[in-house]
Design a protein around this motif. Structure first.
Motif, PDB file in Angstrom:
ATOM      1  N   TYR A 283      38.836  10.155 -11.314  1.00  0.00           N
ATOM      2  CA  TYR A 283      39.993  10.140 -12.201  1.00  0.00           C
ATOM      3  C   TYR A 283      39.645  10.433 -13.666  1.00  0.00           C
ATOM      4  CZ  TYR A 283      42.313   8.309  -8.118  1.00  0.00           C
ATOM      5  OH  TYR A 283      42.798   8.175  -6.849  1.00  0.00           O
TER       6      TYR A 283
ATOM      7  N   ASP B 258      38.031  -0.346   1.559  1.00  0.00           N
ATOM      8  CA  ASP B 258      37.440   0.982   1.453  1.00  0.00           C
ATOM      9  C   ASP B 258      38.422   1.989   2.056  1.00  0.00           C
ATOM     10  OD1 ASP B 258      34.437   2.292   1.219  1.00  0.00           O
ATOM     11  OD2 ASP B 258      35.694   3.277   2.722  1.00  0.00           O
TER      12      ASP B 258
ATOM     13  N   LYS C 199      36.540  -6.619  -3.889  1.00  0.00           N
ATOM     14  CA  LYS C 199      35.613  -6.196  -2.845  1.00  0.00           C
ATOM     15  C   LYS C 199      35.219  -7.388  -1.972  1.00  0.00           C
ATOM     16  CE  LYS C 199      33.897  -2.453  -5.731  1.00  0.00           C
ATOM     17  NZ  LYS C 199      32.866  -2.038  -6.685  1.00  0.00           N
TER      18      LYS C 199
ATOM     19  N   GLY D 246      32.884  -2.561 -10.609  1.00  0.00           N
ATOM     20  CA  GLY D 246      33.933  -3.486 -10.205  1.00  0.00           C
ATOM     21  C   GLY D 246      34.427  -4.390 -11.314  1.00  0.00           C
TER      22      GLY D 246
ATOM     23  N   GLU E 296      35.143   6.404  -7.981  1.00  0.00           N
ATOM     24  CA  GLU E 296      36.545   6.387  -8.418  1.00  0.00           C
ATOM     25  C   GLU E 296      36.656   6.804  -9.890  1.00  0.00           C
ATOM     26  OE1 GLU E 296      39.553   4.203  -6.762  1.00  0.00           O
ATOM     27  OE2 GLU E 296      40.404   3.435  -8.622  1.00  0.00           O
TER      28      GLU E 296
ATOM     29  N   ARG F  46      48.087  -1.079 -13.133  1.00  0.00           N
ATOM     30  CA  ARG F  46      49.206  -0.490 -13.877  1.00  0.00           C
ATOM     31  C   ARG F  46      49.038   1.022 -14.028  1.00  0.00           C
ATOM     32  NH1 ARG F  46      49.227  -2.275 -19.694  1.00  0.00           N
ATOM     33  NH2 ARG F  46      48.338  -0.215 -19.948  1.00  0.00           N
TER      34      ARG F  46
ATOM     35  N   ARG G 208      35.677 -11.130  -7.223  1.00  0.00           N
ATOM     36  CA  ARG G 208      34.845 -10.787  -8.387  1.00  0.00           C
ATOM     37  C   ARG G 208      35.051  -9.360  -8.884  1.00  0.00           C
ATOM     38  NH1 ARG G 208      30.930 -14.266  -5.715  1.00  0.00           N
ATOM     39  NH2 ARG G 208      29.964 -12.500  -4.682  1.00  0.00           N
ATOM     40  N   GLU G 209      34.897  -8.376  -7.997  1.00  0.00           N
ATOM     41  CA  GLU G 209      34.952  -6.981  -8.442  1.00  0.00           C
ATOM     42  C   GLU G 209      36.172  -6.290  -7.842  1.00  0.00           C
ATOM     43  OE1 GLU G 209      31.275  -5.738  -6.806  1.00  0.00           O
ATOM     44  OE2 GLU G 209      30.070  -6.607  -8.422  1.00  0.00           O
ATOM     45  N   ILE G 210      36.909  -5.577  -8.696  1.00  0.00           N
ATOM     46  CA  ILE G 210      38.110  -4.915  -8.190  1.00  0.00           C
ATOM     47  C   ILE G 210      37.740  -3.726  -7.302  1.00  0.00           C
ATOM     48  CG2 ILE G 210      39.629  -5.664 -10.047  1.00  0.00           C
ATOM     49  CD1 ILE G 210      39.234  -2.941 -11.378  1.00  0.00           C
ATOM     50  N   THR G 211      38.629  -3.429  -6.367  1.00  0.00           N
ATOM     51  CA  THR G 211      38.397  -2.319  -5.437  1.00  0.00           C
ATOM     52  C   THR G 211      38.904  -1.012  -6.042  1.00  0.00           C
ATOM     53  OG1 THR G 211      40.508  -2.707  -4.363  1.00  0.00           O
ATOM     54  CG2 THR G 211      38.583  -3.840  -3.437  1.00  0.00           C
ATOM     55  N   GLU G 212      38.727   0.065  -5.312  1.00  0.00           N
ATOM     56  CA  GLU G 212      39.092   1.396  -5.812  1.00  0.00           C
ATOM     57  C   GLU G 212      40.585   1.645  -5.615  1.00  0.00           C
ATOM     58  OE1 GLU G 212      36.241   2.996  -3.077  1.00  0.00           O
ATOM     59  OE2 GLU G 212      34.939   3.697  -4.683  1.00  0.00           O
ATOM     60  N   PHE G 213      41.393   1.079  -6.521  1.00  0.00           N
ATOM     61  CA  PHE G 213      42.848   1.172  -6.353  1.00  0.00           C
ATOM     62  C   PHE G 213      43.313   2.623  -6.209  1.00  0.00           C
ATOM     63  CE2 PHE G 213      43.703  -2.995  -8.943  1.00  0.00           C
ATOM     64  CZ  PHE G 213      43.058  -3.721  -7.973  1.00  0.00           C
ATOM     65  N   GLY G 214      42.724   3.507  -6.985  1.00  0.00           N
ATOM     66  CA  GLY G 214      43.153   4.908  -6.946  1.00  0.00           C
ATOM     67  C   GLY G 214      42.858   5.557  -5.606  1.00  0.00           C
TER      68      GLY G 214
ATOM     69  N   THR H 143      45.762  -4.967 -14.961  1.00  0.00           N
ATOM     70  CA  THR H 143      45.660  -3.901 -15.957  1.00  0.00           C
ATOM     71  C   THR H 143      45.337  -2.573 -15.287  1.00  0.00           C
ATOM     72  OG1 THR H 143      44.860  -5.513 -17.558  1.00  0.00           O
ATOM     73  CG2 THR H 143      44.471  -3.196 -18.065  1.00  0.00           C
ATOM     74  N   TYR H 144      44.343  -2.614 -14.420  1.00  0.00           N
ATOM     75  CA  TYR H 144      43.899  -1.380 -13.769  1.00  0.00           C
ATOM     76  C   TYR H 144      44.979  -0.856 -12.818  1.00  0.00           C
ATOM     77  CZ  TYR H 144      40.549   1.895 -11.706  1.00  0.00           C
ATOM     78  OH  TYR H 144      39.902   3.026 -11.281  1.00  0.00           O
TER      79      TYR H 144
ATOM     80  N   ARG I 252      42.181  -8.051 -15.157  1.00  0.00           N
ATOM     81  CA  ARG I 252      41.685  -6.679 -15.032  1.00  0.00           C
ATOM     82  C   ARG I 252      42.353  -5.958 -13.869  1.00  0.00           C
ATOM     83  NH1 ARG I 252      35.781  -7.936 -16.003  1.00  0.00           N
ATOM     84  NH2 ARG I 252      36.182  -8.340 -18.193  1.00  0.00           N
TER      85      ARG I 252
ATOM     86  N   PRO J  43      36.268   0.169 -10.650  1.00  0.00           N
ATOM     87  CA  PRO J  43      35.749  -0.305  -9.360  1.00  0.00           C
ATOM     88  C   PRO J  43      34.447   0.353  -8.925  1.00  0.00           C
ATOM     89  CG  PRO J  43      37.744   1.006  -9.058  1.00  0.00           C
ATOM     90  CD  PRO J  43      37.608   0.774 -10.522  1.00  0.00           C
TER      91      PRO J  43
END
Lengths: 439, 318
Positions: B252, A115, A142, B240, B248, A184, A147-153, A181-182, A178, B244
């Protein structure tokens, strides 16, 4: 990083009589380094011929190597959650003593760094507590749950330099796809630990004769090779950037070598332990040699050195992982993985130089220049204009490691009593001395 | 004396409307022209025409929809048809009947037009092969939603005077959107320059070969756009798996005033509905002066009237 009390008004600095090693310019030559306003003005033979700036502080290096300060991409700090093992303050002192000027912290803490507010917390703690540069990596998923991707941005905006699940492996290939990909879209680096947990199973050391004789469950190399091969294919599919956190065996290195030749966006690292130790060092169940990935066979170690020499391996890390007595004074199978390494990273790496296997340029490229490039940091080089983060190291000074003298709060080093040639004399961050060896 | 009504003009030489794929520019323009007339009818107090008098239209929605179903219902009624809504919850589909069996059962009731929405791509076409009446695709999986594309084109045409040469940015979850696919096809047919904008996780593989320019950030994707078309992001995709988090995604890719400012000053904003305010679109934009979202709904009824009328020309005895 704490700013000096004398702020921007610091005197210019001249390091004279040095062997200047700057991989960013393929420079390894006698010369000098001139620093002003916290940045490199000149470094190399031409700097020695330049007139010293007025009022400059002059340091005679007596032939010692001046190189970019080390950038260690894989450092576990106990903060937050395990401050009894390591704090930013103790890790920062250990790093400075080891010539490490930038550390990249891992997100497997309590709480997990997934976070933006936590990334911000680390940034502030590190600024208050250390004199070196600290950049956090945030979790890929997370809670490191895979399982779930974090808020890379948002995490990048908060200061995360990359994404990793630390000691964990993202086993679900669709999640990894994913994530790559995200990532990138944000130009973010994914650093992945390759160890299939099912193949690792209950294994505690390299699978093979030594493990069988010791009666310890083995970890097959395939636990690593399969994940590296999978990640190569996913990097090709997604055109993303994937950095293999650590390779430990010849076969995974070969996978990376072929992928690089094919132009796939993959890079890799190795821990200094896997360059200098092998499974035989475990001897009578010494838990300080219990690492993840496990120490492998001598042939693997030699392959790792070849990977550094030919550039297939981009980065050498300490994989600094402080463990307390409670987790290490255990039966081998029940002890925790990991070893401290910030203070021994450079002296141990210099063993490859003394054995004639790796030139200083290749060594410092993997210790400083490449990791900085991968992370998008402007450090790791001595080119004019770069931040004056430097290590002055006498490569020939002999010494013996006393674990109790380590600055880390934890003393779990595999180099207890080891003889090293190569001592850090001084470490500078932004032109300011953050460590100086006692004469 | 000849009591038969005058034959309907042939605007659209097909028995079904299953997708935009394969439609000619002439056919598309013909449907839009017919829809213009339907707008006039709809704006009168007496909204009825008798083109479909005595005809039976069944709305067969395997996937719940309020907006599209009621739009088709109104369209049919304004043309004089007897309209029946088959809600899937009450039907034998829930009892395990196959889509073809359902179609055959309905076919035996001799409807003239079936309006079908199904959650699986290709299911409407399959059904069309099995029935004797005209079939309109009201959305099949993530494949096509032709009447949505037509109503979007009509809305754009009425505001911009034409579609050729316009730059249209379709933004958001392209991968799971039948609206995006039909719009990409139709806008290309009508000569627009089409862009898709979204995170790479929501862009389908090979989309760049479908006649669009691909962008992964709103600033460059919206630069100099005439039309900004937002897509709905399904809730299950925003936690997610593909992106995510809502915050977010909104940061964006959510259309707010700041991002809309990248587009042309007179750019218009569209959304097929239902909107997720604060996810893909900010209220200040959704309710702002550049928004056409309310008007899209009105155009929806007109376009569906046009489609039903065009298909009616092919009904037996028409």
């Amino acid at each position: 990083m704490r700013e000096g009390a004398n702020g921007g008004g610091e005197r210019p600095l001249v390091l004279e009589n040095a062997r200047v090693v700057d991989p960013s310019r393929n420079l390894d030559a006698r010369g000098a380094v001139i620093v002003a306003d916290r940045r490199i003005v000149a470094a190399g033979p031409e700097a020695a011929r330049t007139t010293r700036p007025a009022g400059a502080e002059v340091i005679d290096c007596r032939g010692a190597i001046v190189a970019p300060g080390l950038v260690d991409m894989r450092v576990f700090v106990g903060e937050p959650g395990a401050e009894h093992r390591e704090t930013f303050a103790s890790a920062g002192q250990a790093a400075a003593a080891g010539g490490v000027t930038t550390i990249v912290t891992m997100p497997d803490t309590d709480p997990v760094i997934d976070d933006g507010a936590l990334v911000d917390f680390i940034g502030r703690r590190a600024r208050d507590e250390t004199a070196i540069r600290v950049h956090p990596m945030a979790a890929i998923t997370k809670g490191l749950k895979g399982r779930e991707i974090t808020e890379f941005g948002l995490l990048r905006e908060a200061g995360a330099v990359g994404f990793t699940d630390g000691r964990r492996t993202v086993t679900n290939a669709a999640v990894m796809r994913r994530a790559l990909t995200y990532a990138r879209d944000f130009g973010a680096l994914i650093m992945h630990n390759p160890a299939d947990p099912d193949l690792v199973g209950s294994g505690v050391m390299n699978e093979g004769e030594v493990a069988s004789r010791l009666g310890l469950a083995g970890i097959p190399k395939e636990a690593e090779i399969i994940v590296v091969e999978r990640d190569v294919r996913l990097a090709a599919l997604t055109r993303g950037r994937c950095h293999v956190a650590q390779v430990s065996c010849a076969e995974s290195l070969e996978v990376v070598r072929r992928a690089k030749a094919a132009g796939i966006g993959i890079t890799c690292g190795v821990s200094v332990n896997h360059l200098t130790l092998n499974e035989n060092d475990i001897g009578p169940y010494r838990t300080f040699f219990k690492l993840a990935p496990p120490l492998r066979a001598e042939a693997d170690r030699r392959a790792m050195i070849g990977g550094i020499a030919d550039g297939t391996i981009d980065v050498i890390v300490s994989s600094h992982d402080p463990q307390d007595v409670d987790t290490k004074r255990q039966a081998f199978a029940e002890a925790a993985d990991g070893a401290v390494g910030l203070e021994t990273l450079l002296p141990a790496a210099l063993r490859l130089f003394h054995s004639g296997e790796v030139e200083p340029l290749a060594l410092f490229r993997a210790l400083a220049t490449r990791p900085a490039e991968l992370l998008g940091l402007e450090v790791g080089r001595l080119a004019p204009g770069a931040p004056a983060d430097m290590v002055i190291v006498d490569p020939d000074a002999p010494w013996v490691l006393d674990a109790d003298a380590l600055r880390s709060k934890s003393k779990n080093t595999p180099f207890e009593g080891a003889r090293f040639s190569g001592r850090v004399l001084r470490t500078l961050v932004a032109g300011r001395t953050v460590f100086e060896a006692r004469a | 004396m000849n009591l038969a009504p005058a034959p309907l003009p042939i605007v659209f030489p097909h028995r079904h409307l299953l997708g935009i794929e394969g439609m000619s520019p002439r056919e598309a323009a013909g449907l839009l022209d017919l829809a213009e007339q339907a707008i006039e009818v709809s704006r009168q107090i007496e909204k009825k025409k008798s083109v479909l008098r005595g005809r039976t239209q069944i709305n067969l929605f395997f996937e719940a929809s309020t907006r599209t179903q009621s739009s088709f219902e109104l369209a049919g009624k304004r043309l004089g048809a007897d309209v029946m809504n088959m809600a899937v919850g009450n039907s034998s589909v829930k009892k395990g009947e196959t889509v073809i069996d359902t179609a055959m059962t309905l076919n035996a009731m001799r409807p003239d037009i079936l309006v079908v929405r199904h959650h699986a791509a290709g299911a409407v076409e399959l059904l069309a092969q099995k029935v004797g009446c005209s079939v309109v695709n009201a959305g099949d999986g993530i494949h096509e939603h032709p009447t949505q594309a037509l109503l979007d084109a009509l809305t754009i045409r009425r505001h911009k005077g034409g579609i050729e040469g316009l730059t249209v940015a379709i933004c958001g979850d392209i991968a799971h959107s039948r609206v995006a696919r039909s719009n990409i096809l139709l806008l290309n047919i009508l000569g627009a320059r089409v862009r898709v904008v979204g995170p790479s996780t929501l862009l389908p593989t090979g989309i760049e070969r479908m006649g669009v320019d691909v962008f992964t950030d709103m600033r460059s994707g919206l630069a100099d756009a005439d039309i900004v078309m937002m897509l709905r992001l399904q809730r299950e995709r925003m936690e997610g798996s593909y992106v995510p988090s809502i915050r977010e995604y909104f940061r964006y890719f959510g259309l707010d005033r700041e991002k809309l400012a990248y587009a042309k000053p007179d750019a218009l904003v569209m959304h097929p509905g239902p909107m997720n305010r604060g996810v893909e679109i900010d209220s200040s934009v959704a309710d702002g002066p550049q928004s056409l979202i309310g008007e899209q709904v009105e155009m929806g009824v007109a376009v569906r009237m046009a489609v039903l009328e065009a298909l009616a020309a092919h009904l037996p005895d028409a």
